[in-house]
Design an enzyme around this catalytic site. Sequence first.
Site, PDB file in Angstrom:
ATOM      1  N   SER A 136       0.861  -1.181   0.000  1.00 33.54           N
ATOM      2  CA  SER A 136       0.000   0.000   0.000  1.00 33.54           C
ATOM      3  C   SER A 136       0.903   1.239   0.000  1.00 33.54           C
ATOM      4  O   SER A 136       1.691   1.428   0.922  1.00 33.54           O
ATOM      5  CB  SER A 136      -0.874  -0.037   1.263  1.00 33.54           C
ATOM      6  OG  SER A 136      -1.603   1.151   1.421  1.00 33.54           O
ATOM      7  N   LYS A 162      -1.158  -0.963  -4.374  1.00 35.03           N
ATOM      8  CA  LYS A 162      -2.347  -0.175  -4.024  1.00 35.03           C
ATOM      9  C   LYS A 162      -1.864   1.235  -3.772  1.00 35.03           C
ATOM     10  O   LYS A 162      -0.852   1.426  -3.083  1.00 35.03           O
ATOM     11  CB  LYS A 162      -3.004  -0.777  -2.778  1.00 35.03           C
ATOM     12  CG  LYS A 162      -3.884   0.173  -1.958  1.00 35.03           C
ATOM     13  CD  LYS A 162      -4.670  -0.591  -0.890  1.00 35.03           C
ATOM     14  CE  LYS A 162      -4.774   0.207   0.404  1.00 35.03           C
ATOM     15  NZ  LYS A 162      -5.523  -0.527   1.458  1.00 35.03           N
ATOM     16  N   LYS A 164      -2.947   5.193  -2.445  1.00 34.64           N
ATOM     17  CA  LYS A 164      -3.935   6.003  -1.745  1.00 34.64           C
ATOM     18  C   LYS A 164      -4.341   7.135  -2.666  1.00 34.64           C
ATOM     19  O   LYS A 164      -3.482   7.740  -3.336  1.00 34.64           O
ATOM     20  CB  LYS A 164      -3.314   6.567  -0.461  1.00 34.64           C
ATOM     21  CG  LYS A 164      -2.957   5.500   0.552  1.00 34.64           C
ATOM     22  CD  LYS A 164      -4.206   4.845   1.126  1.00 34.64           C
ATOM     23  CE  LYS A 164      -3.863   3.869   2.237  1.00 34.64           C
ATOM     24  NZ  LYS A 164      -5.070   3.288   2.849  1.00 34.64           N
ATOM     25  N   ASP A 189      -7.232   3.265  -2.945  1.00 35.23           N
ATOM     26  CA  ASP A 189      -7.926   3.339  -1.651  1.00 35.23           C
ATOM     27  C   ASP A 189      -8.157   4.802  -1.299  1.00 35.23           C
ATOM     28  O   ASP A 189      -7.202   5.569  -1.129  1.00 35.23           O
ATOM     29  CB  ASP A 189      -7.077   2.649  -0.571  1.00 35.23           C
ATOM     30  CG  ASP A 189      -7.785   2.571   0.777  1.00 35.23           C
ATOM     31  OD1 ASP A 189      -8.922   3.074   0.900  1.00 35.23           O
ATOM     32  OD2 ASP A 189      -7.191   1.997   1.722  1.00 35.23           O
ATOM     33  N   GLU A 214     -11.309   1.205  -3.253  1.00 34.46           N
ATOM     34  CA  GLU A 214     -11.594   0.934  -1.838  1.00 34.46           C
ATOM     35  C   GLU A 214     -12.178   2.171  -1.158  1.00 34.46           C
ATOM     36  O   GLU A 214     -11.629   3.266  -1.253  1.00 34.46           O
ATOM     37  CB  GLU A 214     -10.274   0.504  -1.175  1.00 34.46           C
ATOM     38  CG  GLU A 214     -10.405  -0.058   0.225  1.00 34.46           C
ATOM     39  CD  GLU A 214      -9.041  -0.525   0.777  1.00 34.46           C
ATOM     40  OE1 GLU A 214      -8.113  -0.783  -0.016  1.00 34.46           O
ATOM     41  OE2 GLU A 214      -8.908  -0.591   2.012  1.00 34.46           O
ATOM     42  N   ASP A 239     -13.894  -1.087   3.237  1.00 31.05           N
ATOM     43  CA  ASP A 239     -12.968  -1.196   4.371  1.00 31.05           C
ATOM     44  C   ASP A 239     -13.679  -0.583   5.586  1.00 31.05           C
ATOM     45  O   ASP A 239     -14.338  -1.302   6.344  1.00 31.05           O
ATOM     46  CB  ASP A 239     -11.647  -0.489   4.026  1.00 31.05           C
ATOM     47  CG  ASP A 239     -10.640  -0.449   5.178  1.00 31.05           C
ATOM     48  OD1 ASP A 239     -10.986  -0.841   6.308  1.00 31.05           O
ATOM     49  OD2 ASP A 239      -9.486  -0.007   4.974  1.00 31.05           O
ATOM     50  N   LYS A 263     -10.228  -6.675   8.309  1.00 33.28           N
ATOM     51  CA  LYS A 263      -9.220  -6.282   9.302  1.00 33.28           C
ATOM     52  C   LYS A 263      -9.741  -6.712  10.662  1.00 33.28           C
ATOM     53  O   LYS A 263     -10.828  -6.292  11.062  1.00 33.28           O
ATOM     54  CB  LYS A 263      -9.028  -4.756   9.312  1.00 33.28           C
ATOM     55  CG  LYS A 263      -8.310  -4.174   8.108  1.00 33.28           C
ATOM     56  CD  LYS A 263      -8.166  -2.662   8.234  1.00 33.28           C
ATOM     57  CE  LYS A 263      -7.510  -2.075   6.992  1.00 33.28           C
ATOM     58  NZ  LYS A 263      -7.600  -0.593   6.976  1.00 33.28           N
ATOM     59  N   GLY A 291      -4.400  -4.046   6.221  1.00 33.15           N
ATOM     60  CA  GLY A 291      -3.381  -3.842   7.246  1.00 33.15           C
ATOM     61  C   GLY A 291      -3.552  -2.477   7.877  1.00 33.15           C
ATOM     62  O   GLY A 291      -4.220  -1.599   7.329  1.00 33.15           O
TER      63      GLY A 291
HETATM   64  O1  OSB Z   1      -7.147   1.951   4.670  1.00 34.11           O
HETATM   65  O2  OSB Z   1      -6.048   0.169   4.398  1.00 34.11           O
HETATM   66  C1  OSB Z   1      -6.170   1.278   4.930  1.00 34.11           C
HETATM   67  C2  OSB Z   1      -3.056   1.998   7.019  1.00 34.11           C
HETATM   68  C3  OSB Z   1      -3.613   2.670   8.087  1.00 34.11           C
HETATM   69  C4  OSB Z   1      -4.960   2.929   8.096  1.00 34.11           C
HETATM   70  C5  OSB Z   1      -5.764   2.492   7.031  1.00 34.11           C
HETATM   71  C6  OSB Z   1      -5.213   1.785   5.974  1.00 34.11           C
HETATM   72  C7  OSB Z   1      -3.827   1.563   5.956  1.00 34.11           C
HETATM   73  C8  OSB Z   1      -3.110   0.901   4.864  1.00 34.11           C
HETATM   74  C9  OSB Z   1      -1.826   0.204   5.216  1.00 34.11           C
HETATM   75  O3  OSB Z   1      -3.454   0.971   3.702  1.00 34.11           O
HETATM   76  C10 OSB Z   1      -1.731  -1.211   4.760  1.00 34.11           C
HETATM   77  C11 OSB Z   1      -0.575  -1.939   5.426  1.00 34.11           C
HETATM   78  O4  OSB Z   1      -0.611  -2.171   6.648  1.00 34.11           O
HETATM   79  O5  OSB Z   1       0.373  -2.286   4.718  1.00 34.11           O
HETATM   80 MG    MG Z   2      -8.417   0.947   3.338  1.00 36.92          MG
END
Ligand code: OSB
Ligand code: MG
Length: 370
Positions: A136, A162, A164, A189, A214, A239, A263, A291
């Site tokens: 990510s 992925k 953001k 995401d 996402e 999510d 999660k 994660g």
């Molecule tokens: O939305 O998936 C998410 C990290 C912190 C809070 C929300 C998210 C995330 C990540 C990190 O995308 C994914 C990872 O732990 O590698």
């Molecule tokens: Mg997410």
Amino acid sequence: MKSIERIELSVFELVYRHYFETSFGREEGRTGIIVRVFSEGLCGYGEVVADKFPLYSYETTATARLLLKELLIPLVFSDGIREPDDFAARAAVYKGHAMAKAGLELALWDLKAKRSGIPLSRLYGAERREVNSGVSVGIQDTIPQLLERIENFLTEGYPRIKIKIKPGWDTAVCREIRRRWPGLPLQVDANAGYTPADTDRLRELDEFDLTMLEQPFTGEDLWDHARLQKLIRTPICLDESAKSFLAVRQARELGSGRIVNIKVGRVGGIGEARRIHDFCLDQGMPVWCGGMLETGIGRAHNIHLAALPGFQLANDISASRRYFDRDLIDPEIELTGEGTIAVPEGPGIGVNPDEKRIRDVTLLHETFSA
Ligand code: OSB
Ligand code: MG
């Protein structure tokens, strides 16, 4: 059979190797809580993923510590609870606070598997020996910086990226990525950064062949996700909205999305995560493991969960070095040559927490006895 003799909490602060920016802000590191449960010479480890500020959800490291200290740990002692399912059933009287509950429940799961001398994944009935990895990638200052970061992750062997997104950091970014890597498995995401007024902009994402979009809208909103899914081809993945089994069942009926990010912290424990997994498997709805930039302890828990058969898509589970200079486990988690991560084979989480390293990053340590 002996019950839990002692529980310890370590509130820690860790700095990331590189800042992590989402639609809700940029973070240089995170806080969290390592939970230890002791019984008959064994120690089970869990991790609370709530961060310092309530940006992803309302929970924080401080609210989780309060719930653990005032209610959840006393519950374990007063009722002589040792089984994770019994803990989850009794803790359910308290509303919300999913991450606090999950942190302690995970420690009880690790302990249970260690008592039996088997890996957690086997205790869950999971058979995968490797899980699909993915990375990510946060919002960067410039598109060239993002492309360089992606290039480095691809060189390291990550098979899926992925990114953001947020309004203004979306279509132009995807266009550049696609120009350079036309066939790359790519997903985005939004972390709830858009509103239904952005629908036209979100529709433009259809041209980039994304595996999924996402959580475009707020976690409270299943209805507008269902409306959007009817207007776009890109599958929506939930999510923040996938708060519980009930929410996922309703999302399925409403058509709020086609994919679910699971999660453990967000849904309040392994029991709830497995109910969601089993339901989605039965419904033919793909799931994957998200994660929260966990330490190796929380990530090892994610790996065992992601060994269940429904986790067919790439997970947000990356190697230790993607997150921290030094992880809290030794040895650290690494990527295999196939872009997967091996499920640890030892008892419980199957990784060794490095107590000295944990002490080095601990802000506050508390011990509770039966
Ligand atoms: O939305 O998936 C998410 C990290 C912190 C809070 C929300 C998210 C995330 C990540 C990190 O995308 C994914 C990872 O732990 O590698
Ligand atoms: Mg997410």
